[in-house]
Scaffold this motif. Structure first.
Motif, mmCIF file in Angstrom:
data_model
loop_
_atom_site.group_PDB
_atom_site.id
_atom_site.type_symbol
_atom_site.label_atom_id
_atom_site.label_comp_id
_atom_site.label_asym_id
_atom_site.label_seq_id
_atom_site.Cartn_x
_atom_site.Cartn_y
_atom_site.Cartn_z
ATOM 1 N N ASP A 41 0.817 -1.214 0.000
ATOM 2 C CA ASP A 41 0.000 0.000 0.000
ATOM 3 C C ASP A 41 0.848 1.261 0.000
ATOM 4 N N PHE A 42 1.967 1.206 -0.705
ATOM 5 C CA PHE A 42 2.896 2.334 -0.701
ATOM 6 C C PHE A 42 2.198 3.626 -1.131
ATOM 7 N N GLU A 43 1.527 3.584 -2.277
ATOM 8 C CA GLU A 43 0.933 4.806 -2.803
ATOM 9 C C GLU A 43 -0.142 5.348 -1.877
ATOM 10 N N LYS A 44 -0.927 4.425 -1.301
ATOM 11 C CA LYS A 44 -1.985 4.863 -0.396
ATOM 12 C C LYS A 44 -1.388 5.504 0.858
ATOM 13 N N GLN A 45 -0.341 4.869 1.393
ATOM 14 C CA GLN A 45 0.308 5.413 2.586
ATOM 15 C C GLN A 45 0.985 6.753 2.282
ATOM 16 N N TYR A 46 1.603 6.803 1.105
ATOM 17 C CA TYR A 46 2.293 8.025 0.704
ATOM 18 C C TYR A 46 1.309 9.189 0.597
ATOM 19 N N GLU A 47 0.168 8.940 -0.050
ATOM 20 C CA GLU A 47 -0.834 9.982 -0.195
ATOM 21 C C GLU A 47 -1.417 10.401 1.153
ATOM 22 N N ALA A 48 -1.615 9.383 2.030
ATOM 23 C CA ALA A 48 -2.154 9.698 3.357
ATOM 24 C C ALA A 48 -1.170 10.575 4.138
ATOM 25 N N LEU A 49 0.132 10.236 4.001
ATOM 26 C CA LEU A 49 1.152 11.011 4.689
ATOM 27 C C LEU A 49 1.187 12.445 4.155
ATOM 28 N N LYS A 50 1.139 12.580 2.822
ATOM 29 C CA LYS A 50 1.155 13.914 2.221
ATOM 30 C C LYS A 50 -0.011 14.749 2.734
ATOM 31 N N GLN A 51 -1.186 14.143 2.779
ATOM 32 C CA GLN A 51 -2.353 14.881 3.243
ATOM 33 C C GLN A 51 -2.208 15.289 4.708
ATOM 34 N N GLN A 52 -1.628 14.379 5.487
ATOM 35 C CA GLN A 52 -1.411 14.685 6.897
ATOM 36 C C GLN A 52 -0.442 15.863 7.059
ATOM 37 N N VAL A 53 0.647 15.821 6.281
ATOM 38 C CA VAL A 53 1.650 16.881 6.358
ATOM 39 C C VAL A 53 1.070 18.200 5.862
ATOM 40 N N PHE A 54 0.388 18.152 4.710
ATOM 41 C CA PHE A 54 -0.144 19.376 4.130
ATOM 42 C C PHE A 54 -1.274 19.978 4.962
#
Length: 307
Positions: free
Chosen positions: A16-29
């Motif tokens: 789930d790399f892409e899903k985790q990556y997107e979730a992290l980006k949203q959290q950071v942003f």
């Protein structure tokens, strides 16, 4: 920051790399300080630069959250800050107000050297000095006059104070308060409880460190000798130790303070008799001439404030 990189690597393991990556980006942003930084620098940023620097934004978010929660950051005592350098987003750490204050307090404490003085004396301040009679008012004003006129490195004698009075009137406290005020102005001073210092001098004969200890007392910028007259004085400690210290400080015109249960006149009588009972009037007078040259006599009356 290896720790941050490892954390990101662990977050992105698995399918789930892409899903985790997107979730992290949203959290950071979504983190308000990050949003504010990106908004402030939007004219210099694009999606590629932001994505390339996601690890720095993540580092800032996690460390800033720790700082907000009063937890230790990667650099305890420092808070994170985002900055932009070309295409690179960096996290810098600046000292917190608490650290600045703590460092300032340590710097002040380092300017007050103490030999055998109790902790409460080292924490004394002029604000806590009680003025409830004429002598205490006069002593306070004398201390204030020295503090307002003292100039480090100035030529000419800048006389200290010889503060005398009965037990518990606050003589040592006033010395400590003067030292604290000097430290706030960047001036170092040394407070010495004289009876214990003289005992150590006698014990130092065995290891040949007498000269070193006397030299230290001679040369310190501002010397405060607490409880002079309470020590067990011998002709040797009177003439070769105390006399040598006072002679040097008189010649070099170094400010020197004293506290005592004796007035100057009474101290001269006290110093007059050698340990074998012989009267040595001239030697006592010689010591007192140095003390009178170095300090102005101030009486401190009042009740015993230790009880």
């Amino acid at each position: 920051m290896d720790k941050i990189e490892r954390t990101l690597g662990q977050l992105f393991q698995g399918r789930d790399f892409e899903k985790q990556y997107e979730a992290l980006k949203q959290q950071v942003f979504a983190y308000e300080p990050v949003k504010a930084f990106l908004q402030e620098n939007q004219s210099d940023l694009n999606e590629q630069i932001v994505n390339q620097n996601l690890s720095k934004l993540y580092e800032f978010m996690t460390e800033h959250q720790k700082y907000q929660d009063k937890q230790d950051t990667l650099m305890p005592g420092y808070a994170p800050r985002l900055s932009l350098d070309g295409e690179y987003i960096t996290v810098t750490y600046y000292p917190t107000e608490e650290k600045i204050q703590a460092d300032r307090q340590r710097a002040i404490e380092k300017r007050i050297r103490s030999l055998y003085m109790p902790k409460q004396i080292m924490e004394a301040t002029l604000d806590d000095f009680t003025i409830d009679n004429e002598s205490r008012s006069a002593a306070f004003l004398s201390a204030g006059e020295f503090l307002s006129t003292y100039q480090q490195g100035a030529t000419g004698m800048q006389k200290g104070l010889y503060i005398h009075g009965s037990f518990g009137t606050g003589k040592s406290f006033l010395l400590g308060a003067i030292a604290k005020d000097l430290a706030l102005k960047g001036v170092s001073s040394t407070l010495v409880y004289l009876p214990e210092f003289m005992r150590e001098i006698k014990q130092s004969i065995a290891d040949n460190s007498v000269g070193e200890k006397i030299q230290f007392a001679k040369e310190t910028d501002i010397l405060m000798l607490d409880d002079i007259g309470a020590e067990s004085m011998t002709t040797w400690t009177r003439d070769e130790v105390l006399g040598a210290i006072l002679q040097f400080r008189m010649q070099e015109e170094l400010p020197t303070f004293f506290s005592s249960n004796y007035s100057m006149e009474q101290l001269e009588t006290h110093l007059m008799f050698s340990n074998n009972g012989n009267e040595e009037r001239m030697k006592a007078r010689r010591i007192m001439e140095r003390i009178r040259y170095l300090a102005t006599e101030v009486e401190l009356d009042g009740r015993n404030r230790r009880y």
